[in-house]
Design a protein around this motif. Structure first.
Motif, mmCIF file in Angstrom:
data_model
loop_
_atom_site.group_PDB
_atom_site.id
_atom_site.type_symbol
_atom_site.label_atom_id
_atom_site.label_comp_id
_atom_site.label_asym_id
_atom_site.label_seq_id
_atom_site.Cartn_x
_atom_site.Cartn_y
_atom_site.Cartn_z
ATOM 1 N N UNK A 126 -10.762 4.668 2.328
ATOM 2 C CA UNK A 126 -11.979 4.463 1.547
ATOM 3 C C UNK A 126 -11.766 3.439 0.455
ATOM 4 N N UNK A 127 -12.754 2.628 0.234
ATOM 5 C CA UNK A 127 -12.641 1.529 -0.720
ATOM 6 C C UNK A 127 -12.516 1.960 -2.161
ATOM 7 N N UNK A 128 -12.902 3.203 -2.488
ATOM 8 C CA UNK A 128 -12.852 3.651 -3.879
ATOM 9 C C UNK A 128 -11.452 4.060 -4.319
ATOM 10 N N UNK A 129 -10.551 4.269 -3.345
ATOM 11 C CA UNK A 129 -9.190 4.700 -3.662
ATOM 12 C C UNK A 129 -8.300 3.480 -3.800
ATOM 13 N N UNK A 130 -7.596 3.399 -4.936
ATOM 14 C CA UNK A 130 -6.682 2.285 -5.162
ATOM 15 C C UNK A 130 -5.322 2.591 -4.542
ATOM 16 N N UNK A 131 -4.787 1.629 -3.792
ATOM 17 C CA UNK A 131 -3.494 1.781 -3.141
ATOM 18 C C UNK A 131 -2.399 1.224 -4.061
ATOM 19 N N UNK A 132 -1.361 2.023 -4.308
ATOM 20 C CA UNK A 132 -0.212 1.585 -5.104
ATOM 21 C C UNK A 132 1.008 1.557 -4.186
ATOM 22 N N UNK A 133 1.452 0.364 -3.736
ATOM 23 C CA UNK A 133 2.615 0.295 -2.851
ATOM 24 C C UNK A 133 3.921 0.359 -3.637
#
Length: 568
Positions: A126-133
């Motif tokens: 979902x676009x609202x969740x920020x991904x932290x690699x």
């Protein structure tokens, strides 16, 4: 191509400079790279020249990216559900933790700059969740994926697997793949569940026919599970292995420590094993520094008390004490003060029994009776280490009290805890320990008394009008309109009516007049009367303030503070 060769040469040079590989090994790897076109770091690992952990940390430093050691991470089974198995294997990535508050998903990746993989993740979750690699080794990720996606990770699912399967309880650690053993996953799941529920302790309590598992949440124990007694042998062995304890010894108490990454952050578990009539009783204290240690202006102090505390810690030398019963948060508050004072200009040293939170740049030492390192000898040794600030875990006896005040008299700022019922009660207690009144008056800066009370759940707290008795306790007139709040019960607080805790505090800062009273052996009553004339607010008033503002209930505050004296 030239840029690739340059980056390879830079990586190789770094490895050679740090004496991790030789020139010959680098030449072999570069030759192999020309044939396979694979990244140099991967060839070095597959060739056995460099371990994946070393390469991971090295790349993390050179790329400026956070790295993780997946062997020390416990992943919540709910987080695994966010990313499909096929996507995780295709791009060699592993979801680690999901922060609902910040709406961020932390993902371990072998290539943190794989834009296609990041785009696929965003489209999937979902676009609202920020991904932290974050960076992790490729083999580590694949091995962990095999474990996590191949086995059940929920507590109920693991218990069903144990009940229906044929398990070898005694030799379950003999296999290479720990995740194939449900008891390994069961312990991980219980630890993760306790942290998610904000528990402070986990109790594993064997009874005659079953094992009771309880969490202490907001200071109150709550039973979570009851398991068959046959499970406990394997579970106890797993916990002792994780804590580095002797699994063959079941007759004497043992203490250990477990460090894991749960919910995306490092969490310590202090492990205590106690033999009982039905087997070994194991209690884990959960030490979560992210939740425990906070800024001093977030401790919930009134403006007057916060100002008094700031003035106390601004003094260059003297003793500052935290008082209260066991489990009242004294040490956590002291750590919050140390965190406020911690910088490169001061040398902070602690002597604790045991060390609860690890603070960067602070020299911390644990008391060890086996090598005769007690509080007295430890303080004497620390004073030769050029400290500015000293924290002593607890003043228990005359020798420790004497050394603490000797450190204050020689120009050090000393922090410690003392078991008394009130801040003012610290004075007669120290006198009982042999501290002379004039030394006590001259060197003590102030005392903070503290209790922990449960916070009403904001989603379900219920308002009511106080009756005559409650009005007397709160010093309210009969015609004064006010609403009090009591506990309700909802899913957010697990039907308890309370969620979280905060501290009630009284801050006694010694001025010259109070010092004079103490030096002349004034009674506790006289000291209290004088302190109240100097705007000292006892714990009861701080508790009443919290009740009137709706933060807690009158019953909860009365549970930890005696308010009946107000009826006299």
């Amino acid at each position: 191509m030239k840029s690739l060769e340059k980056s390879n040469r830079n990586l190789g040079d770094i490895l050679i400079e740090q004496r991790i590989i030789s020139h010959d090994q680098l030449k072999i790897a570069l030759t192999e790279q020309k044939k396979t076109q694979l990244p140099l770091n991967k060839i070095l690992v597959t060739s056995g020249f460099v371990s994946e952990a070393v390469m991971r940390d090295l790349l993390s430093q050179s790329l400026g990216q956070t790295s993780v050691d997946l062997s020390k991470i416990v992943v919540d089974h709910e987080v695994i559900k966010l990313v499909p198995k096929a996507l995780a294997y295709r791009y060699t990535l592993l979801p680690i933790s999901f922060d609902k508050t910040a709406n961020t998903l932390t993902v371990a990746m072998a290539d943190v700059f794989n834009v296609l993989a990041l785009d696929q993740l965003v489209a999937t979750v979902g676009g609202n969740i920020q991904i932290i690699p974050v960076l992790a080794g490729e083999a580590e990720i694949i091995n962990t994926l095999d474990n996590l996606y191949g086995f059940n990770l929920s507590i109920d699912g693991i218990l069903i697997e144990i009940e229906t399967g044929q398990q070898d309880y005694q030799n379950f650690l003999a296999t290479r793949d720990e995740y194939s053993q449900p008891f390994v996953r069961l312990i991980d799941a219980l630890l993760s569940d306790a942290v998610k529920r904000s528990a402070s302790d986990i109790h594993f309590e064997p009874e005659k026919g079953f094992l009771r598992i309880r969490y202490r949440t907001d200071g109150v124990l709550q039973q979570i599970r009851s398991l068959h007694k046959n499970y406990w042998s394997a579970m106890a062995v797993r916990l002792k292995v994780m804590a580095g304890l002797n699994i063959a010894e079941t007759r004497i108490p043992q203490d250990g420590r477990i460090t894991l990454t749960l919910a995306g952050r490092a969490i310590d578990f202090r492990v205590s094993v106690q033999p009982t009539v039905f087997g070994e009783n194991i209690v884990l204290r959960i030490l979560d520094s992210q939740k425990g240690i906070m800024a001093i202006d977030q401790l919930g102090l009134t403006a007057d008390n916060l100002n008094a505390l700031r003035l106390m810690i601004a003094r260059p030398e003297g003793v500052i004490l935290m008082t209260g019963p066991t489990g009242s948060g004294k040490t956590t508050t002291l750590y919050s003060i140390l965190k406020h004072l911690n910088n490169e200009q001061v040398n902070i040293m602690t002597l604790e029994d045991p060390i609860e939170y690890v603070l960067g740049q602070v020299r911390q030492t644990a008391v060890n009776e086996a090598v005769k390192l007690d509080f007295t000898n430890g303080i004497r040794s620390m004073m030769r280490q050029d400290p500015d600030i000293i924290l002593i875990g607890e003043i228990r006896d005359k020798d420790t009290a004497e050394m603490a005040f000797r450190a204050a008299m020689t120009g050090h700022q000393v922090y410690s805890t003392l078991h008394t019922n009130s801040a003012i009660g610290a004075m007669p207690r120290l006198s009982d320990l042999g501290v002379l009144p004039d030394i006590l008056a001259e060197n003590i800066i102030g005392v903070v008394g503290q209790r922990l009370v449960r916070k009403l759940c904001p989603a379900c707290k219920q308002a009511y009008s106080p009756d005559h008795l409650r009005r007397r306790l709160l010093d309210l007139s009969a015609d004064q309109e006010v609403s009090l709040y009591g506990p309700g019960g909802c899913d957010k607080c697990e039907q308890r009516g309370y969620k979280g805790r905060f501290a009630l505090m009284e801050v006694l800062r010694l001025d010259e007049s109070l010092q004079d009273l103490i030096a002349h052996r004034a009674t506790t009553y006289d000291i209290k009367q004088h302190a109240q004339h100097q705007r000292f607010q006892p714990l009861a008033l701080d508790g009443i303030r919290r009740v009137l503002e709706g933060s807690s209930s009158l019953e909860e505050v009365s549970r930890v503070i005696d308010l009946t004296s107000r009826l006299v």
